[in-house]
Design a protein around this motif. Structure first.
Motif, mmCIF file in Angstrom:
data_model
loop_
_atom_site.group_PDB
_atom_site.id
_atom_site.type_symbol
_atom_site.label_atom_id
_atom_site.label_comp_id
_atom_site.label_asym_id
_atom_site.label_seq_id
_atom_site.Cartn_x
_atom_site.Cartn_y
_atom_site.Cartn_z
ATOM 1 N N ARG A 37 0.839 -1.196 0.000
ATOM 2 C CA ARG A 37 0.000 0.000 0.000
ATOM 3 C C ARG A 37 0.879 1.254 0.000
ATOM 4 O O ARG A 37 1.943 1.266 0.604
ATOM 5 C CB ARG A 37 -0.923 0.013 1.222
ATOM 6 C CG ARG A 37 -1.840 -1.198 1.305
ATOM 7 C CD ARG A 37 -2.467 -1.320 2.683
ATOM 8 N NE ARG A 37 -3.193 -2.580 2.819
ATOM 9 C CZ ARG A 37 -2.627 -3.747 3.127
ATOM 10 N NH1 ARG A 37 -1.317 -3.805 3.336
ATOM 11 N NH2 ARG A 37 -3.359 -4.830 3.224
ATOM 12 N N VAL A 38 0.369 2.295 -0.631
ATOM 13 C CA VAL A 38 1.062 3.583 -0.668
ATOM 14 C C VAL A 38 0.067 4.672 -0.300
ATOM 15 O O VAL A 38 -0.999 4.775 -0.924
ATOM 16 C CB VAL A 38 1.652 3.879 -2.064
ATOM 17 C CG1 VAL A 38 2.298 5.264 -2.079
ATOM 18 C CG2 VAL A 38 2.654 2.814 -2.471
ATOM 19 N N LEU A 39 0.405 5.451 0.728
ATOM 20 C CA LEU A 39 -0.391 6.623 1.066
ATOM 21 C C LEU A 39 0.285 7.844 0.472
ATOM 22 O O LEU A 39 1.468 8.109 0.744
ATOM 23 C CB LEU A 39 -0.495 6.803 2.584
ATOM 24 C CG LEU A 39 -1.162 8.118 3.038
ATOM 25 C CD1 LEU A 39 -2.654 8.079 2.742
ATOM 26 C CD2 LEU A 39 -0.920 8.392 4.521
ATOM 27 N N VAL A 40 -0.431 8.607 -0.343
ATOM 28 C CA VAL A 40 0.084 9.851 -0.893
ATOM 29 C C VAL A 40 -0.555 11.005 -0.128
ATOM 30 O O VAL A 40 -1.772 11.188 -0.186
ATOM 31 C CB VAL A 40 -0.207 9.987 -2.397
ATOM 32 C CG1 VAL A 40 0.398 11.283 -2.934
ATOM 33 C CG2 VAL A 40 0.334 8.790 -3.164
ATOM 34 N N VAL A 41 0.267 11.747 0.607
ATOM 35 C CA VAL A 41 -0.204 12.930 1.327
ATOM 36 C C VAL A 41 0.032 14.136 0.429
ATOM 37 O O VAL A 41 1.163 14.375 -0.020
ATOM 38 C CB VAL A 41 0.545 13.104 2.664
ATOM 39 C CG1 VAL A 41 0.032 14.339 3.404
ATOM 40 C CG2 VAL A 41 0.391 11.866 3.534
ATOM 41 N N THR A 42 -1.027 14.895 0.157
ATOM 42 C CA THR A 42 -0.911 16.000 -0.792
ATOM 43 C C THR A 42 -1.950 17.062 -0.478
ATOM 44 O O THR A 42 -2.741 16.922 0.465
ATOM 45 C CB THR A 42 -1.076 15.487 -2.236
ATOM 46 O OG1 THR A 42 -0.705 16.515 -3.158
ATOM 47 C CG2 THR A 42 -2.500 15.029 -2.503
#
Length: 363
Positions: A37-42
């Motif tokens: 899993r990859v969380l992209v904070v933006t």
């Protein structure tokens, strides 16, 4: 086409900073194969670019979750941090999964702290999209959030797996975001790499007017040199003894301005005034020549950055400076210059010198 530059950060957990163009495929390539899993904070203004990144991550088989947070300093709060933790928990993130910080300095600070605190530390990849974030926030492993009492008082050291500085991201930056980032570049020139100052002085007009098609090669050189300065410092001193403190040149007064102004000043603008304050303090302490002070004023004002601050906020600024991370007890400590390129520590200066430096920047 811009040549890619790679700067190695040789800390205990070494990583590379890549400066170049069209780096999204390399960002995806940096995600460990062990991740699921990859969380992209933006932040919202970057959603189109993040959607492109998501498509590439999807193609690699990763499960991608996007946490959209408030832009700028409004995103660096305990409430936003808790929101990100909630997203991670509901998405079943494990220690092998990865966080990507995609945005300006506030986003990379937040994303790094999210990664540092989830399961006591998961991997983070930083993709800074502002000049300030590229040369400062995303490199060096310092992460954190703000509180009502001050800026970056809560945080952790958490080094990234990799950092990618895509200079094409700067093309869409408003002028009032690009130019303040140059303050952190100039700072690196004053504390260590004087070639930075020479390059800036030779290209003041193009940098001030953000003529990117004209100054892009110079900007890539400046970004790479500034990152190299920071890489050298943090490789020798990750956790802020005096060597790392030199990266805070101008920041004691700058953070006080930001706090007093409720973070309505841009960080680079505050750092610009903070460096002039530090230069005036060094001059009053007999450590920096008048020419050295004037070089600060000429370069920073030549870039269109502020070099003064209103003269009616001294009590509030002094109170804020006493909360600075470099302060020990009630003893104020400043990074000043004993000549350009020679930073030193000034501990417990005579209050009259400190107020005199303030008078010089408030005139």
């Amino acid at each position: 086409m811009t040549v890619h530059r790679t700067i190695a950060v040789a800390t205990a957990a070494p990583y590379d900073v890549t400066v170049g163009e069209n780096l999204l495929p390399e960002v995806v390539g940096a995600v460990p194969e062990t991740a699921t899993r990859v969380l992209v904070v933006t932040a919202a203004p970057l959603r189109r670019h993040v959607d492109n990144l998501k498509a590439l991550l999807d193609a690699r088989g990763f499960t991608v979750v996007i946490a959209e947070v408030p832009d700028a300093e409004e995103g660096k709060t305990a409430e936003v941090l808790a929101f990100c933790w909630q997203v991670l928990g509901k998405s079943d993130f494990t220690r092998s999964d990865v966080v990507i910080g995609f945005g300006g300095g506030a986003v990379t600070d937040l994303a790094g702290f999210v990664a540092a605190t989830w399961l006591r530390g998961v991997g983070v990849i930083q993709v800074p999209t502002t000049l300030l974030a590229m040369v400062d926030a995303a490199v060096g492993g310092k992460t954190g959030i703000n509180t009502a009492e001050g800026k970056n008082l809560v945080g952790a050291f958490h080094e990234p797996l990799a950092v990618f500085c895509d200079v094409r991201a700067l093309d869409t930056l408003p002028h009032n975001e690009l130019v303040p980032g140059l303050a952190e570049v100039v700072k690196c020139g004053f504390i260590r790499d004087q070639e930075i100052l020479t390059l800036v002085e030779a290209n003041l007009d193009g940098l001030r007017d953000a003529e990117l098609d004209v100054v892009r090669p110079v900007l890539v050189e400046l970004i790479s040199r500034a990152i190299q300065v920071k890489a050298d410092v943090v490789a020798a001193d990750l956790k802020e003894s005096f060597l790392r403190e030199i990266l805070n040149y101008g920041h004691t007064f700058a953070h006080a301005i930001e706090y007093t102004e409720r973070y309505q000043w841009r960080h680079g603008a505050a750092v610009s005034v903070g460096m002039v304050f530090a230069a005036e303090l060094a001059h009053l302490a007999g450590r920096l020549s008048e020419d050295g002070v004037e070089r600060h004023r000429a370069i920073l004002s030549g870039l269109g950055l502020p070099i003064s601050y209103p003269g009616h906020r001294w009590d509030a600024l002094l109170t804020a400076m006493k909360r600075d991370k470099k302060t020990r007890g009630d003893l104020l400590r400043f990074v000043i210059l004993a000549g350009i390129g020679n930073p030193i520590r000034l501990e417990g200066p005579d209050p009259a010198l400190v107020q005199g430096a303030y008078s010089a920047v408030s005139a």
